[in-house]
Enzyme design. Structure first.
Site, PDB file in Angstrom:
ATOM      1  N   ASP A  40       1.072  -1.198   0.082  1.00 28.79           N
ATOM      2  CA  ASP A  40      -0.241   0.044  -0.397  1.00 28.79           C
ATOM      3  C   ASP A  40       1.258   1.090  -0.242  1.00 28.79           C
ATOM      4  O   ASP A  40       0.176   2.479  -0.342  1.00 28.79           O
ATOM      5  CB  ASP A  40      -0.545   0.342   1.283  1.00 28.79           C
ATOM      6  CG  ASP A  40      -1.970  -0.797   0.855  1.00 28.79           C
ATOM      7  OD1 ASP A  40      -2.603  -0.164   0.069  1.00 28.79           O
ATOM      8  OD2 ASP A  40      -2.712  -1.000   2.180  1.00 28.79           O
TER       9      ASP A  40
HETATM   10  C1  BGC Z   1       0.500   0.778   6.470  1.00 31.06           C
HETATM   11  C2  BGC Z   1      -0.499   0.254   6.029  1.00 31.06           C
HETATM   12  C3  BGC Z   1      -1.440  -0.150   5.850  1.00 31.06           C
HETATM   13  C4  BGC Z   1      -2.232   1.157   4.206  1.00 31.06           C
HETATM   14  C5  BGC Z   1      -3.371   1.276   4.827  1.00 31.06           C
HETATM   15  C6  BGC Z   1      -0.293   2.176   5.624  1.00 31.06           C
HETATM   16  O1  BGC Z   1       0.153   3.444   7.073  1.00 31.06           O
HETATM   17  O2  BGC Z   1       1.970   0.964   5.964  1.00 31.06           O
HETATM   18  O3  BGC Z   1       0.381  -0.931   5.945  1.00 31.06           O
HETATM   19  O4  BGC Z   1      -1.665  -1.554   3.837  1.00 31.06           O
HETATM   20  O5  BGC Z   1      -1.475   2.112   5.434  1.00 31.06           O
HETATM   21  O6  BGC Z   1      -4.112   2.045   4.888  1.00 31.06           O
HETATM   22  C1  NOJ Z   2      -1.468  -3.758   5.495  1.00 27.12           C
HETATM   23  C2  NOJ Z   2      -2.590  -3.700   4.584  1.00 27.12           C
HETATM   24  O1  NOJ Z   2      -3.799  -4.048   5.270  1.00 27.12           O
HETATM   25  C3  NOJ Z   2      -2.520  -5.091   3.535  1.00 27.12           C
HETATM   26  O2  NOJ Z   2      -3.426  -4.676   2.397  1.00 27.12           O
HETATM   27  C4  NOJ Z   2      -1.073  -4.511   2.722  1.00 27.12           C
HETATM   28  O3  NOJ Z   2      -0.898  -5.434   1.935  1.00 27.12           O
HETATM   29  C5  NOJ Z   2      -0.473  -4.478   3.602  1.00 27.12           C
HETATM   30  N1  NOJ Z   2      -0.543  -3.169   4.315  1.00 27.12           N
HETATM   31  C6  NOJ Z   2       1.314  -3.839   2.861  1.00 27.12           C
HETATM   32  O4  NOJ Z   2       1.155  -2.580   2.579  1.00 27.12           O
END
Ligand code: BGC
Ligand code: NOJ
Length: 812
Positions: A487
């Protein structure tokens, strides 16, 4: 250093001192009513949706971290001394403190000045309520007169509003008290037809429902005035902060034990029958009274608890293993599936790291979570798949999230995460292999929940795959959109405005930046769909998918191979991300793990080279980091990934979600020693002995462990709600132990360490029970099968139809 121990026989983790490095939590409930509970009874409850239907208030960012919860206070009415048997919120030293977190329940308590008290908290099956069963024993030589106070703080339902809209909230709170039941009915007068109730099995000598009356001005939960005084004030909340507190007086002889049951419940009434008498503003309590009466009976509570135990026995009984490694056994048999159920129930919405207001159910998250729970709850998995598909857009794209209560796509987060739709294929394939229920593909499912747009689920899968095929970039690799699995790799975002969301801001058209990760995912999903198509008799279509897959593999080896590892992406200027050419972020874990997992490079040797690079450049004793070198500063063209300080989260943290991709990749490459080695590096039970470093629960996976660039290397964060649960379960059970559901039967393909002599497993699959013995006869991974005493060609146990099947597998 440890803060407790595993009691595997009872399927519990027993915490023996309350001051764990972080709150160590558990989940209550597994259907519609849920609660979070920490080892000091902190936490909250909600009905279905942690944001929209929250029963009890909880303040994130509180000090201490888990303050606010299901507290009971005891008071010695002779001395005036008072304390809390869950340690919080009075924090007086307890003797024999113990918190037993079990499957769907927690038992918390200890002894103070000769009075022992333990409370068992759980949610009965098929009910929208929680039980606090408190047993109090007098261990003194003399009789004692005690006051017992319960406490909950009600949330005004919408947790977001509850935490922000004070100008309104301070004027709307309403309650009713009827006997020893406290009813919370804020907004019941208008559009809500639900209310909460808080009941008590003992006759009460008073109650409080107004927080200020119970706690007292300028006081906190650590020394409520009512408890200090030894007397409730029978306050009725009008606005401000409604709470529930019962005051019970007890006299206990030496050695005597008494039990008080407190119940907190959620109730809905038919809109036409909200009030009793009709036309009044008084809650119709008829429905609630029936449930309350049932569970104030200790016999019924015990029955409900046993039913919960047997529910978990059934869930966990589907797959049990006995290997030479206790951490593997414990995680596979107990805690990993337990965590998978938590991700099924609440996705990423409510934990001590997820506020319950921000994130509903993620499309990609929930699709992947299926890998970890489909074998335990196949019919609910079916429903989940159909719900997810119903939020898919006509383009084949997907809302990134949906709210569980409404099951509607969440517009705030939007769409265009270009990996999302492909995960639906992965989840559906897992369901088909587990159940053989092909009818799901013919289920009519709408797009974007619009009535009239229903098409068979199969068409949704077709649109998913086409979504990628229609969005290829300059190198023929899939365009990344807002982001792919990662993400935080936001190649079209270009945000220079503080506070702007990396997830929803897009400043580039998105016609250039490409993802090698999505290419690998496409190869995997494309093969799955080709297989499904072939089995539906669509040979031509299947062939077309396979041709596209072959072309994508070709593209990956042409533009996605960097010499020693797979490239991660191409950015908006067409430059490589995750390449030796880069100054920082030269190698990423995702394409190495996922490409090999998808079968790319197994024949031409690139797979082994990529995996060796992971070992050399990314692996640490605490797990493998996401990329190296960590980004040392913010890069406009990379986005959130470079916003994190080095070593944390996506910026070179150990993302436990993608470590299992490498385990599976190693298994596919036939290297069982490495696969298990990686598995044990992040296995929480194997890390129990370093709890002072790891800090999170030793019984569930965290999302992240700080990487080698972080000053706190080895420290875990964000426990419970993470795709790590499903992927580790899938990696260990299906790829390392190699017990793999397939369309034609149970495949047995272990890739275990050389020094393992074998293992035993029991797997229920398509209605039959398989008793599996794996024996190592030599160093390799070749399998010879004997099924019910007869040798079988290949490594698939055919779908025999018998209720019990014995499988002997020799590997070497
Ligand atoms: C986080 C990710 C997460 C994303 C979702 C980010 O700040 O680092 O792990 O998947 O937010 O909104
Ligand atoms: C957490 C999110 O829930 C997931 O969808 C994503 O793939 C990982 N973070 C990595 O960014």
């Amino acid at each position: 250093m440890q803060f407790g121990y595993f009691d595997d026989k009872n399927r519990e983790y027993v915490i023996t001192r309350p001051d764990t490095p972080l709150p160590w939590i558990n989940y209550l409930g597994c259907q519609a009513y849920f609660g979070l509970i920490s080892n000091t009874a902190g936490g909250y409850s909600f009905y279905r949706d942690a944001r929209l239907r929250r029963l009890t208030r909880y303040r994130y960012n509180n000090v201490p971290f888990d303050l606010g919860g299901r507290y009971i206070y005891l008071r010695d009415d002779e001395s005036g001394d008072y304390w809390s048997p869950s340690w919080a919120p009075t924090y007086y030293d307890l003797e024999d403190y113990e918190c037993r977190h079990g499957m769907g329940y927690s038992i918390i308590g200890g002894r103070y000045s000769g009075i022992e008290a333990r409370t068992r908290y759980f949610v009965p099956m098929d009910e929208n309520l929680e039980v606090w069963q408190c047993s109090i024993t007098n261990r003194r030589a003399d009789h004692v007169e005690l006051s017992v106070f319960s406490s909950v703080e009600f949330c005004l339902w919408d947790a977001q509003d509850d935490a922000t809209n004070f100008q309104r909230n301070f004027s709307i709170g309403e309650v009713e008290v009827d006997g020893s039941v406290i009813y919370h009915k804020t907004e019941y007068r208008e559009r809500r037809n639900h209310f909460a109730w808080f009941a008590c099995s003992a006759p009460i000598s008073g109650f409080d429902t107004q927080r200020d009356a119970f706690v007292g001005p300028y006081r906190g939960w650590d020394r409520p005035i009512a408890v200090e005084r030894g007397e409730a004030s029978n306050s009725i909340a009008h606005g401000w902060a409604p709470v529930g507190s019962h005051h019970v007086k007890l006299m206990l002889e030496p050695g005597e034990t008494r039990q008080i049951i407190f119940l907190l419940g959620y109730q809905e009434n038919e809109v036409e029958q909200k009030f009793d008498p009709p036309g009044s503003q008084t809650i119709n309590k008829a429905g609630a009274r029936v449930v309350i009466a049932k569970y104030l009976d200790a016999g019924n509570v015990e029955k409900a608890f046993q039913a919960l135990r047997s529910h978990w026995c059934d869930l966990l009984g589907v797959c049990q293993v006995d290997t030479p490694d206790e951490h593997t056994n414990r995680m596979v048999n107990i805690w990993n599936p337990c965590q998978c159920m938590a991700t099924f129930n609440v996705s990423r919405s409510a934990s001590f790291y997820e506020s319950g207001i921000g994130r509903g159910l993620g499309f990609r998250d929930s699709s992947q979570d299926l890998l970890g729970f489909v074998h335990m709850v196949p019919s609910r998995a079916r429903e989940r798949i159909l719900d997810l598909a119903a939020t898919q857009l006509p383009t084949g794209g997907a809302y990134h999230q949906y709210q569980p209560l409404t099951k509607r796509g969440n517009n705030d987060i939007g769409s265009n995460f270009n990996d999302d739709p492909l995960w639906l294929i992965i989840g559906t394939a897992a369901y088909l292999k587990e159940t053989g229920d092909w009818s799901i593909l013919d289920e009519p499912v709408p797009y974007d929940n619009q009535p009239g747009t229903e098409q068979p689920l199969y068409e949704h899968l077709q649109r998913s795959i086409r979504y990628t095929m229609e969005r290829l970039g300059p190198h023929g690799l899939p365009l990344i959109g807002r982001a792919d699995w990662n993400d935080c790799l936001n190649l079209n975002c270009f945000s220079d405005t503080p506070g702007q969301s990396f997830q929803t801001t897009t400043n580039k058209e998105g016609k250039v930046a490409e993802s090698v990760f999505i290419a690998a995912l496409f190869v995997l999903a494309g093969r799955e769909l080709a297989e499904i198509a072939a089995r539906r008799g669509l040979a031509q279509e299947s062939g077309r998918y396979l041709a596209e897959v072959a072309r994508m593999e070709q593209t990956v080896s042409q533009h996605g191979w960097d010499g020693k590892w797979f490239v991660r992406a191409y950015d908006d200027s067409g430059r490589k991300v995750g390449s030796a050419e880069c100054d920082e972020g030269k190698i990423f874990i995702e394409p190495q793990g996922f490409a090999v997992l998808a079968g790319i490079g197994l024949e031409d040797g690139t797979a082994a080279t990529a995996l060796d690079s992971v070992r050399e450049l990314l692996a640490t004793p605490h797990g493998s980091v996401l990329q190296q070198p960590a980004y040392s500063r913010y890069y406009l063209h990379l986005g959130e990934i470079s916003s994190y300080p080095p070593g944390y989260k996506e910026n070179a943290g150990i993302f436990c979600h993608n470590n299992p991709w490498v385990m599976i990749a190693e298994a596919r490459a036939g290297r069982g020693d490495r696969a298990l080695d990686y598995y044990l590096r992040i296995n929480p039970s194997a890390r129990e002995g370093i709890s002072e470093i790891h800090r999170c629960e030793p019984y569930v996976y965290p999302q992240m462990i700080a990487g080698r660039d972080a000053p706190t290397h080895g420290e875990a964060k964000n426990s419970w709600l993470t795709g790590t649960a499903a992927w580790n379960y899938y990696a260990i059970t299906q790829w390392i132990l190699g017990i793999r559901p397939g369309y034609d039967g149970l495949e047995i393909a272990p890739v275990i360490p050389e020094d393992w002599s074998g293992f035993l497993a029991m797997r229920t699959f398509r209605g039959a029970k398989y008793h599996i013995t794996v024996r190592r006869a030599g160093p390799g991974n070749r399998v010879a099968l004997v099924v019910d005493g007869k040798a079988v060609d290949g490594n698939i146990v055919p779908l025999a139809g018998g209720a019990e099947t014995t499988v002997e597998a020799t590997i070497g």
